[in-house]
Scaffold this active site. Structure first.
Site, PDB file in Angstrom:
ATOM      1  N   LYS A 120      -3.916   2.865  -2.550  1.00  0.00           N
ATOM      2  CA  LYS A 120      -5.547   2.804  -2.629  1.00  0.00           C
ATOM      3  C   LYS A 120      -5.707   3.903  -1.477  1.00  0.00           C
ATOM      4  O   LYS A 120      -5.479   3.733  -0.441  1.00  0.00           O
ATOM      5  CB  LYS A 120      -6.165   1.665  -2.765  1.00  0.00           C
ATOM      6  N   ASP A 150       0.793  -1.182   0.125  1.00  0.00           N
ATOM      7  CA  ASP A 150       0.170   0.081  -0.006  1.00  0.00           C
ATOM      8  C   ASP A 150       0.945   1.273  -0.222  1.00  0.00           C
ATOM      9  O   ASP A 150       1.944   1.141   0.468  1.00  0.00           O
ATOM     10  CB  ASP A 150      -0.890  -0.135   1.223  1.00  0.00           C
ATOM     11  N   MET A 185      -9.710   9.643   8.990  1.00  0.00           N
ATOM     12  CA  MET A 185     -10.460  10.714   8.131  1.00  0.00           C
ATOM     13  C   MET A 185      -9.621  11.208   7.012  1.00  0.00           C
ATOM     14  O   MET A 185      -8.372  11.146   6.924  1.00  0.00           O
ATOM     15  CB  MET A 185     -10.967  11.580   8.993  1.00  0.00           C
TER      16      MET A 185
END
Lengths: 228, 228
Positions: free
Chosen positions: A33, A11, A146
């Site tokens: 991603k 990642d 977030m």
């Protein structure tokens, strides 16, 4: 595990140290991603992993943080099981633990911060409004994974439903990576501080009295707010 | 860090592998502390650590799991700060992450288990009754660190406040240690299963649909319940 892999899918949030452990002869496949701009869909990632495993590769799927906390590992595990491929999970240090350690704080406090909740801002966006009232609890530490754009909405709602505007918040970005940022602020200043901390990419905020800094730091912050 | 320590204070839940990393010349001090039967008070532990640090030792305080999640690290950090001693925190893999990995499950599921809550059974005992209604939420995974005696009370209340008796629960004990136990059951069978899994010592239970096992396992479990 990393050293013995013949192919590693990793990642965007994986640190350089982990990448360096990959054997020189092994294939390295970045499959970054990020929420909002998926470079590859989860289905495409599952297909890549399964194709490699069925081809006889020794596959390592490397993620930042802990795969079981907002890491979509269940989807990858189930896709493998459906093809009869055995997958072992190696747990990791979740970002909230790394952030608290980096700030020298604890996520829980005996007697006063007895609950800890993890959520993503995605569950605060869109049609499904979260139950803000249930999130507002003085004995709970809230860790929210977030995007920076969600800060104003979270701050406004938590205050509207009863949290004090002076509730301490730890704001972190890129924890455990070279460009990491980590600062403590107040809930009413959150949107401002998030803008300063993260130019882009994911942010973790930790809300609650467990993030309280020393009294002197708090006094300086309060004086600044008064002066504004 | 462990290898460079001149003295290591360690908990009962620390694995053998970590102990073996301690340098041969370093002092090893077990300071096991378990809920209900404290072998040393937190104040006594703080005093031991600070005494060693002020004597010029390179002190490592070794805990099982992550120190910031129900590890009372805030009390140790603050006690050190009060003596002007700088302490660095190394985050760890919290027990819930290790348990989920061991069972091949994820603590969150995209879209359906969007919240994750950590609590201890202590916050379910005594005078301060928890807000059971707020704990009952189909989109939340509940990780409860507890003593085995609390199982019946937790199961009874979660069902009374609305969770289905068939809600899957992962029950684990001694995760990451040689004697580890890990089994999946239903909420209404929790007290029975906890008795079988743990003779003594702490248990972690994880409640919620994210712990769902394969349909075949679930069918066998349901058939057993019907037969009882």
């Amino acid at each position: 595990l990393i050293e013995s892999a013949s192919i590693v899918f990793y990642d965007a949030l994986v640190g350089h140290g982990a990448i360096e452990m990959i054997a020189p002869h092994a294939a390295r496949v970045p499959i970054g991603k990020r929420a909002g701009r998926h470079s590859q869909s989860q289905d495409a990632i599952n297909a890549l992993l399964i194709h490699a495993a069925l081809a006889g590769e020794r596959v390592v799927r490397l993620k930042g943080g802990d795969p079981s906390i907002f890491g979509r590992s269940a989807e990858e595990i189930d896709a493998h099981a459906a093809h009869g491929i055995c997958a072992l999970i190696c747990p990791g240090v979740t970002t909230a633990s790394a952030a608290a350690a980096s700030a020298g704080r604890s996520l829980t406090l005996r007697g006063s911060a007895r609950h800890l909740r993890f959520m993503t801002a995605q569950s605060c966006d869109g049609d499904a409004e979260p139950d803000w009232a249930s999130l507002v609890d003085l004995a709970t530490t809230l860790a929210i994974y977030m995007e920076r754009g969600s800060a104003a909405r979270i701050s406004r709602n938590l205050i509207a439903y009863g949290l004090s505007p002076t509730t301490p918040v730890l704001v972190t970005s890129g924890v455990s990576l070279p460009g990491k940022r980590c600062t403590t602020t107040r809930l009413d200043l959150l949107a401002l501080v998030v803008k300063g901390v993260a130019a882009a990419g994911p942010v973790l905020i930790i809300v609650g009295k467990a993030m309280c800094t020393r009294a002197t730091d708090q006094a300086v912050l309060n004086a600044l707010v008064t002066a504004l």
